[in-house]
Design an enzyme around this catalytic site. Sequence first.
Site, PDB file in Angstrom:
ATOM      1  N   GLY A   1       6.851   5.233 -23.495  1.00 27.15           N
ATOM      2  CA  GLY A   1       6.080   6.420 -23.142  1.00 27.15           C
ATOM      3  C   GLY A   1       5.541   7.093 -24.400  1.00 27.15           C
TER       4      GLY A   1
ATOM      5  N   GLN B   1       2.187  13.829 -29.394  1.00 22.22           N
ATOM      6  CA  GLN B   1       2.800  13.032 -30.462  1.00 22.22           C
ATOM      7  C   GLN B   1       1.771  12.413 -31.405  1.00 22.22           C
ATOM      8  OE1 GLN B   1       5.303  10.858 -27.359  1.00 22.22           O
ATOM      9  NE2 GLN B   1       6.598  10.721 -29.172  1.00 22.22           N
TER      10      GLN B   1
ATOM     11  N   CYS C   1      12.865   8.180 -28.832  1.00 19.01           N
ATOM     12  CA  CYS C   1      11.564   8.841 -28.910  1.00 19.01           C
ATOM     13  C   CYS C   1      10.850   8.333 -30.151  1.00 19.01           C
ATOM     14  CB  CYS C   1      11.770  10.355 -28.995  1.00 19.01           C
ATOM     15  SG  CYS C   1      10.228  11.278 -29.129  1.00 19.01           S
ATOM     16  N   LEU C   2       9.580   7.998 -30.001  1.00 16.14           N
ATOM     17  CA  LEU C   2       8.824   7.497 -31.159  1.00 16.14           C
ATOM     18  C   LEU C   2       8.667   8.573 -32.237  1.00 16.14           C
ATOM     19  CD1 LEU C   2       6.084   5.392 -29.303  1.00 16.14           C
ATOM     20  CD2 LEU C   2       8.123   4.549 -30.486  1.00 16.14           C
TER      21      LEU C   2
ATOM     22  N   HIS D   1      10.750  13.315 -19.994  1.00 18.13           N
ATOM     23  CA  HIS D   1      10.742  13.322 -21.462  1.00 18.13           C
ATOM     24  C   HIS D   1       9.326  13.579 -21.997  1.00 18.13           C
ATOM     25  CE1 HIS D   1      12.070  11.357 -25.445  1.00 18.13           C
ATOM     26  NE2 HIS D   1      10.771  11.474 -25.569  1.00 18.13           N
ATOM     27  N   GLU D   2       8.337  12.889 -21.404  1.00 18.48           N
ATOM     28  CA  GLU D   2       6.956  13.017 -21.906  1.00 18.48           C
ATOM     29  C   GLU D   2       6.349  14.375 -21.538  1.00 18.48           C
ATOM     30  OE1 GLU D   2       6.234  10.909 -24.074  1.00 18.48           O
ATOM     31  OE2 GLU D   2       7.719   9.425 -23.499  1.00 18.48           O
TER      32      GLU D   2
ATOM     33  N   HIS E   1       7.259  16.844 -24.026  1.00 21.20           N
ATOM     34  CA  HIS E   1       6.410  16.805 -25.235  1.00 21.20           C
ATOM     35  C   HIS E   1       5.194  17.719 -25.086  1.00 21.20           C
ATOM     36  CE1 HIS E   1       8.168  13.891 -27.946  1.00 21.20           C
ATOM     37  NE2 HIS E   1       8.261  12.963 -27.017  1.00 21.20           N
TER      38      HIS E   1
HETATM   39 NI    NI Z   1       9.336  11.186 -27.064  1.00 22.43          NI
END
Ligand code: NI
Length: 170
Positions: free
Chosen positions: A46, A51, A92-93, A134-135, A138
Site C-alpha cells: 500500500g 508518502q 510501512c515504506l 493504515h493508508e 497517512h
Molecule cells: Ni505506511
Amino acid sequence: MNKLNILTFPDPRLRKKASPITVFDENLKNFAEDMLFTMYESNGIGLAATQVDFHKRLIVIDVSDEQNDPYFLVNPTFKVLDDTIEHFKEGCLSVPSFFEDIYRPKKIELTFQDLEGKQHVEIAEGVLSVCVQHEIDHLEGKLMVDYLSPLKRDRIKSKLQRKKDDSPKN
Ligand code: NI
C-alpha cells in the site's frame, strides 16, 4: 513510469493532512500509475499520496501475492462494521525495516471513488482492512509509529535518522 521518492519518518511532510480530489483527469491517472509502480518497486502492499509528498486523498493498494490486483482509492473513507480488535505485524515504506504489532478493528465498510470519479462501497477484512486503515491514516498525517509507546517511537526515530546520516549524499 516514474519511481517517486518516498518520504521517511520523521519527515514533517508526512504529517500534512491531505485534501479531497475533485478533478478526475489524465494527470491523476498518470500520477496513480507512478504511485503503483513505486509501490511495486519498493515491495509494498500500500502507498498513500502523502508518502510521496502529494497531499491529496489518493491511495494505491495491492494485497495479492502476484502483484496483479491493484486498487486505486480516491477520497476513501471507512466505517467500522466489526469492532473486534485484531493485531497484525505492520510495516510501512516510510518506516523502512520496522515491523510492529498494531491493533485495529477487524471489519470495515470502505467507500471510495475510482480514477473516473465513480463511487464504490466494499466490505474489507483481514489484510485488506488493515492496509486500508493504515493508508487512510497517512492521509490524515498519522503514522503506524503513533500507535506505539513514545519510547519505542523515539527508538525507531533515532535509528532511522542515523541511517539517513550514513547514506551517501547526492
Ligand atoms: Ni505506511
